[in-house]
Write a protein that holds these residues in place. Structure first.
Motif, PDB file in Angstrom:
ATOM      1  N   PRO A  67       0.167  37.046   6.209  1.00  0.00           N
ATOM      2  CA  PRO A  67      -1.125  36.766   5.602  1.00  0.00           C
ATOM      3  C   PRO A  67      -1.282  35.296   5.291  1.00  0.00           C
ATOM      4  N   GLY A  68      -0.292  34.584   4.897  1.00  0.00           N
ATOM      5  CA  GLY A  68      -0.424  33.179   4.548  1.00  0.00           C
ATOM      6  C   GLY A  68      -0.826  32.326   5.722  1.00  0.00           C
ATOM      7  N   LYS A  69      -0.216  32.627   6.863  1.00  0.00           N
ATOM      8  CA  LYS A  69      -0.522  31.850   8.068  1.00  0.00           C
ATOM      9  C   LYS A  69      -1.959  32.141   8.517  1.00  0.00           C
ATOM     10  N   ASN A  70      -2.380  33.334   8.414  1.00  0.00           N
ATOM     11  CA  ASN A  70      -3.720  33.743   8.801  1.00  0.00           C
ATOM     12  C   ASN A  70      -4.771  33.118   7.876  1.00  0.00           C
ATOM     13  N   ALA A  71      -4.477  33.060   6.602  1.00  0.00           N
ATOM     14  CA  ALA A  71      -5.402  32.470   5.623  1.00  0.00           C
ATOM     15  C   ALA A  71      -5.563  30.967   5.876  1.00  0.00           C
ATOM     16  N   VAL A  72      -4.445  30.326   6.190  1.00  0.00           N
ATOM     17  CA  VAL A  72      -4.493  28.877   6.489  1.00  0.00           C
ATOM     18  C   VAL A  72      -5.319  28.646   7.741  1.00  0.00           C
ATOM     19  N   LYS A  73      -5.124  29.503   8.714  1.00  0.00           N
ATOM     20  CA  LYS A  73      -5.872  29.372   9.969  1.00  0.00           C
ATOM     21  C   LYS A  73      -7.370  29.559   9.720  1.00  0.00           C
ATOM     22  N   GLN A  74      -7.745  30.539   8.914  1.00  0.00           N
ATOM     23  CA  GLN A  74      -9.166  30.774   8.613  1.00  0.00           C
ATOM     24  C   GLN A  74      -9.766  29.598   7.844  1.00  0.00           C
ATOM     25  N   LYS A  75      -8.992  29.051   6.904  1.00  0.00           N
ATOM     26  CA  LYS A  75      -9.476  27.896   6.143  1.00  0.00           C
ATOM     27  C   LYS A  75      -9.657  26.702   7.074  1.00  0.00           C
ATOM     28  N   ALA A  76      -8.713  26.508   7.973  1.00  0.00           N
ATOM     29  CA  ALA A  76      -8.807  25.404   8.939  1.00  0.00           C
ATOM     30  C   ALA A  76     -10.039  25.593   9.824  1.00  0.00           C
ATOM     31  N   MET A  77     -10.309  26.832  10.228  1.00  0.00           N
ATOM     32  CA  MET A  77     -11.487  27.119  11.057  1.00  0.00           C
ATOM     33  C   MET A  77     -12.778  26.800  10.292  1.00  0.00           C
ATOM     34  N   ARG A  78     -12.802  27.173   8.984  1.00  0.00           N
ATOM     35  CA  ARG A  78     -13.978  26.863   8.163  1.00  0.00           C
ATOM     36  C   ARG A  78     -14.165  25.356   8.034  1.00  0.00           C
ATOM     37  N   VAL A  79     -13.082  24.653   7.838  1.00  0.00           N
ATOM     38  CA  VAL A  79     -13.153  23.184   7.699  1.00  0.00           C
ATOM     39  C   VAL A  79     -13.650  22.567   9.006  1.00  0.00           C
ATOM     40  N   LEU A  80     -13.140  23.036  10.135  1.00  0.00           N
ATOM     41  CA  LEU A  80     -13.595  22.521  11.437  1.00  0.00           C
ATOM     42  C   LEU A  80     -15.073  22.844  11.668  1.00  0.00           C
ATOM     43  N   LYS A  81     -15.474  24.073  11.277  1.00  0.00           N
ATOM     44  CA  LYS A  81     -16.868  24.465  11.413  1.00  0.00           C
ATOM     45  C   LYS A  81     -17.758  23.561  10.556  1.00  0.00           C
ATOM     46  N   GLN A  82     -17.306  23.318   9.327  1.00  0.00           N
ATOM     47  CA  GLN A  82     -18.051  22.448   8.419  1.00  0.00           C
ATOM     48  C   GLN A  82     -18.119  21.023   8.979  1.00  0.00           C
ATOM     49  N   LYS A  83     -17.004  20.563   9.552  1.00  0.00           N
ATOM     50  CA  LYS A  83     -16.970  19.228  10.160  1.00  0.00           C
ATOM     51  C   LYS A  83     -18.003  19.146  11.280  1.00  0.00           C
ATOM     52  N   LYS A  84     -18.058  20.161  12.141  1.00  0.00           N
ATOM     53  CA  LYS A  84     -19.027  20.190  13.248  1.00  0.00           C
ATOM     54  C   LYS A  84     -20.454  20.168  12.710  1.00  0.00           C
ATOM     55  N   GLN A  85     -20.700  20.921  11.617  1.00  0.00           N
ATOM     56  CA  GLN A  85     -22.038  20.943  11.023  1.00  0.00           C
ATOM     57  C   GLN A  85     -22.411  19.554  10.492  1.00  0.00           C
ATOM     58  N   TYR A  86     -21.445  18.903   9.822  1.00  0.00           N
ATOM     59  CA  TYR A  86     -21.699  17.560   9.292  1.00  0.00           C
ATOM     60  C   TYR A  86     -21.964  16.553  10.422  1.00  0.00           C
ATOM     61  N   GLU A  87     -21.186  16.660  11.495  1.00  0.00           N
ATOM     62  CA  GLU A  87     -21.392  15.772  12.644  1.00  0.00           C
ATOM     63  C   GLU A  87     -22.768  15.991  13.264  1.00  0.00           C
ATOM     64  N   ALA A  88     -23.149  17.269  13.387  1.00  0.00           N
ATOM     65  CA  ALA A  88     -24.468  17.586  13.946  1.00  0.00           C
ATOM     66  C   ALA A  88     -25.567  17.047  13.032  1.00  0.00           C
ATOM     67  N   GLN A  89     -25.375  17.218  11.720  1.00  0.00           N
ATOM     68  CA  GLN A  89     -26.358  16.720  10.754  1.00  0.00           C
ATOM     69  C   GLN A  89     -26.425  15.192  10.805  1.00  0.00           C
ATOM     70  N   SER A  90     -25.264  14.546  10.926  1.00  0.00           N
ATOM     71  CA  SER A  90     -25.213  13.085  11.014  1.00  0.00           C
ATOM     72  C   SER A  90     -25.929  12.598  12.281  1.00  0.00           C
ATOM     73  N   ASP A  91     -25.665  13.252  13.411  1.00  0.00           N
ATOM     74  CA  ASP A  91     -26.337  12.895  14.669  1.00  0.00           C
ATOM     75  C   ASP A  91     -27.845  13.078  14.536  1.00  0.00           C
ATOM     76  N   ASN A  92     -28.240  14.171  13.903  1.00  0.00           N
ATOM     77  CA  ASN A  92     -29.658  14.443  13.700  1.00  0.00           C
ATOM     78  C   ASN A  92     -30.306  13.344  12.853  1.00  0.00           C
ATOM     79  N   LEU A  93     -29.637  12.934  11.769  1.00  0.00           N
ATOM     80  CA  LEU A  93     -30.172  11.873  10.898  1.00  0.00           C
ATOM     81  C   LEU A  93     -30.254  10.538  11.639  1.00  0.00           C
ATOM     82  N   ARG A  94     -29.229  10.237  12.463  1.00  0.00           N
ATOM     83  CA  ARG A  94     -29.265   9.002  13.259  1.00  0.00           C
ATOM     84  C   ARG A  94     -30.440   9.025  14.233  1.00  0.00           C
TER      85      ARG A  94
END
Length: 128
Positions: free
Chosen positions: A1-28
């Motif tokens: 379970p610990g490894k799976n939880a870390v993986k899910q958190k990493a996926m959320r962080v990557l997803k959030q990063k992609k959203q921020y990049e998309a938002q940044s590109d949109n603002l530019r």
């Protein structure tokens, strides 16, 4: 379970990063679009100023051309030409010689040739 939880958190962080990049590109892109609109607006204002200046210039030129009469200018040029001819005739009249005998051109040429021969025979060139 610990490894799976870390993986899910990493996926959320990557997803959030992609959203921020998309938002940044949109603002530019939005910023770029606003700059383009501002540039185009300024260019149109400058064009309007230029066109108004050209209209004013054309109006002034038309007004000034009404004061110019080509026939008067041509008449003045003709008068100036006539006056220059008159001045030339006056100068010719003033330059006439009185009581001078007509000189034969052939005699003058023969005399000049003779002087040339004398100079050629003269070895003393100190006068030159």
């Amino acid at each position: 379970p610990g490894k799976n939880a870390v993986k899910q958190k990493a996926m959320r962080v990557l997803k959030q990063k992609k959203q921020y990049e998309a938002q940044s590109d949109n603002l530019r892109q939005q910023s770029f679009n606003m700059e383009q609109v501002n540039y185009t607006t300024q260019m149109l204002k400058d064009t309007k100023i230029t066109v108004n200046a050209m209209k004013t210039g054309l109006k002034e030129m038309k007004k000034e051309y009404k004061n110019v009469n080509i026939d008067q200018i041509e008449d003045m040029q003709d008068e100036l030409g006539d006056m220059m001819e008159d001045a030339s005739e006056i100068q010719e009249a003033l330059g006439r010689s009185y009581g001078m005998p007509d000189v034969d051109e052939d005699e003058l040429e023969a005399e000049l040739d003779a002087l040339g021969d004398e100079i050629a025979l003269d070895d003393d060139t100190s006068y030159l």
